[in-house]
Design an enzyme around this catalytic site. Sequence first.
Site, PDB file in Angstrom:
ATOM      1  N   ASP A   1      35.647  45.213  29.694  1.00 44.10           N
ATOM      2  CA  ASP A   1      35.715  45.613  31.165  1.00 44.10           C
ATOM      3  C   ASP A   1      37.093  46.630  31.060  1.00 44.10           C
ATOM      4  OD1 ASP A   1      33.559  44.124  32.083  1.00 44.10           O
ATOM      5  OD2 ASP A   1      35.021  42.817  33.317  1.00 44.10           O
TER       6      ASP A   1
ATOM      7  N   HIS B   1      42.922  44.162  41.010  1.00 44.45           N
ATOM      8  CA  HIS B   1      42.578  43.120  40.427  1.00 44.45           C
ATOM      9  C   HIS B   1      44.004  42.912  39.086  1.00 44.45           C
ATOM     10  CE1 HIS B   1      38.902  42.153  41.920  1.00 44.45           C
ATOM     11  NE2 HIS B   1      38.342  43.287  41.234  1.00 44.45           N
TER      12      HIS B   1
ATOM     13  N   GLY C   1      39.378  43.356  35.522  1.00 42.54           N
ATOM     14  CA  GLY C   1      38.270  44.078  36.458  1.00 42.54           C
ATOM     15  C   GLY C   1      38.557  45.760  36.752  1.00 42.54           C
TER      16      GLY C   1
ATOM     17  N   HIS D   1      34.959  42.753  45.696  1.00 45.67           N
ATOM     18  CA  HIS D   1      35.432  41.770  44.896  1.00 45.67           C
ATOM     19  C   HIS D   1      36.545  41.310  45.533  1.00 45.67           C
ATOM     20  CE1 HIS D   1      33.086  44.395  42.011  1.00 45.67           C
ATOM     21  NE2 HIS D   1      32.748  43.249  41.675  1.00 45.67           N
TER      22      HIS D   1
ATOM     23  N   ASP E   1      32.452  49.623  46.594  1.00 41.93           N
ATOM     24  CA  ASP E   1      31.187  49.087  46.261  1.00 41.93           C
ATOM     25  C   ASP E   1      30.642  47.848  47.007  1.00 41.93           C
ATOM     26  OD1 ASP E   1      33.567  47.479  46.059  1.00 41.93           O
ATOM     27  OD2 ASP E   1      33.564  47.176  43.818  1.00 41.93           O
TER      28      ASP E   1
ATOM     29  N   TYR F   1      30.795  52.542  42.272  1.00 40.67           N
ATOM     30  CA  TYR F   1      30.314  52.676  40.919  1.00 40.67           C
ATOM     31  C   TYR F   1      28.920  53.505  41.109  1.00 40.67           C
ATOM     32  CZ  TYR F   1      33.756  49.090  40.364  1.00 40.67           C
ATOM     33  OH  TYR F   1      35.143  48.672  40.449  1.00 40.67           O
TER      34      TYR F   1
END
Length: 474
Positions: A133, A175, A183, A212, A304, A343
């Site tokens: 990641d 993150h 992340g 998220h 996202d 993304y």
Amino acid sequence: MTAGRGIVQEYQNPQPGSTGTLNLDAKSTRAILRNGVHRPKGYTVSYHHNPDVEQHHFGQSHPMKPWRLTLTNKLVLGYGMDEGMDMYSPRAATKEELNEFHTEDYLNFLESVTPNAIKQYEDILPSFNIGDDCPIFDGIYEYCSLYSGASVDAARKIINHQSSIAINWSGGLHHAKKSEASGFCYVNDIVLAILQLLRHHPRVLYIDIDIHHGDGVEAAFWSTDRVLTLSFHKYDKLGFFPGTGPLDCTGPTTPLNPGSHHCLNVPLNDGVEDDEYIALFKKIVDRTVATYRPSVIVLQCGADSLGCDRIGRFNLNIRAHGECVRFAKSLNLPLIILGGGGYTPRNVARLWAYETSVCLGAEVPAALPADMPFIEHFKPDKTLFPNLAMGKYKNENTTKSLNDIVEAITETLRYLNHSPSVQMSEIPPDLEGLREEVEQEIREEREMRDENGEGAALRQSRESGAGRSGELYT
């Protein structure tokens, strides 16, 4: 500390054949004349972007594509929105500025590690959470310094009253922790910007609409009442990264911890749709602002949470996402707007260009500027507002579940009646002490997941989006 070393590009009332104080190419001039973008009255919008950040690359198969910023900026310029803003090219953040939150050993690692020399760091990679990641790529430290420098610069323009709304689409990497990546995020520019704001503002409201959970920002300010974090996100403890942010997580339970009740989480299920998301956002943000009475807002606009994102699982369209920005702007508080996840690059660019127009109060046409570079990436429709309801996820949110969230948030806000009298004493957070306990819990939870086979590979498989090819998905 000095303000960001930016070059302001200000165009004042360009006439046909004239490009204002700086030269504009013919395409940008035509866009300005065609779309009628102008400086908003009564407030100033600034745009913070260093083009060097676009040149970095996580790897061919990695979902994070800094190149999405290239598309975003081409749309912003193509519509002539630079006419309405102060355009800054900020310097990279210094190591001392990054060190205001991140540990020196972690920054030293990022500064020295390279893909060719990664073997010599094998023993410490797990401690910094480096892996699939969060890979090591060429120029990683420069990349982090550039996007963080833009967020710090945005905060300083707010503090100095040079901007009412400051935008940095390269930032919003929520993150990253004090001493580890997470992340796709290595340095937490949001925390760095908020720390700047706290030099002047008594209370900061952080709002996160990425799909998220904004766990890194929440953890950083876990032990202070001068920052309230509010995150709208998909929540699934075992099936969706980062597995944190349930409704009942409202801050430390320790009675003497001033951060108690100062984080609000809005956990949502797959498939949330436009009208219910907008209503939920407005209702909760309105009540939060009325109770907490912040003097500045930081809004992370991760793309996202749009429908058709490669990782996301919501069904939001661009106008609905932008309505959250419009509502935040309507509160008439100083506002920092940041990027984040996203993304499907062409949809990220569409969203952030549209939200830039919202900040300006400009009405831009749905048809994309025909003569803008990279227009072929927006085929076949070449519109700012594609239908993102294709291949929708089933809406697992019910009227009752959404009402229960509002009721729970309202109850938590009852504990905040004291907040308007908070005194400015020192810049939080206490970066050791109570917050260190939170970071230890995060490390232990990650280790437990790895032992149970719930590491990055499993997370990636569970987070795969619709998985289709095509204009909206690639």
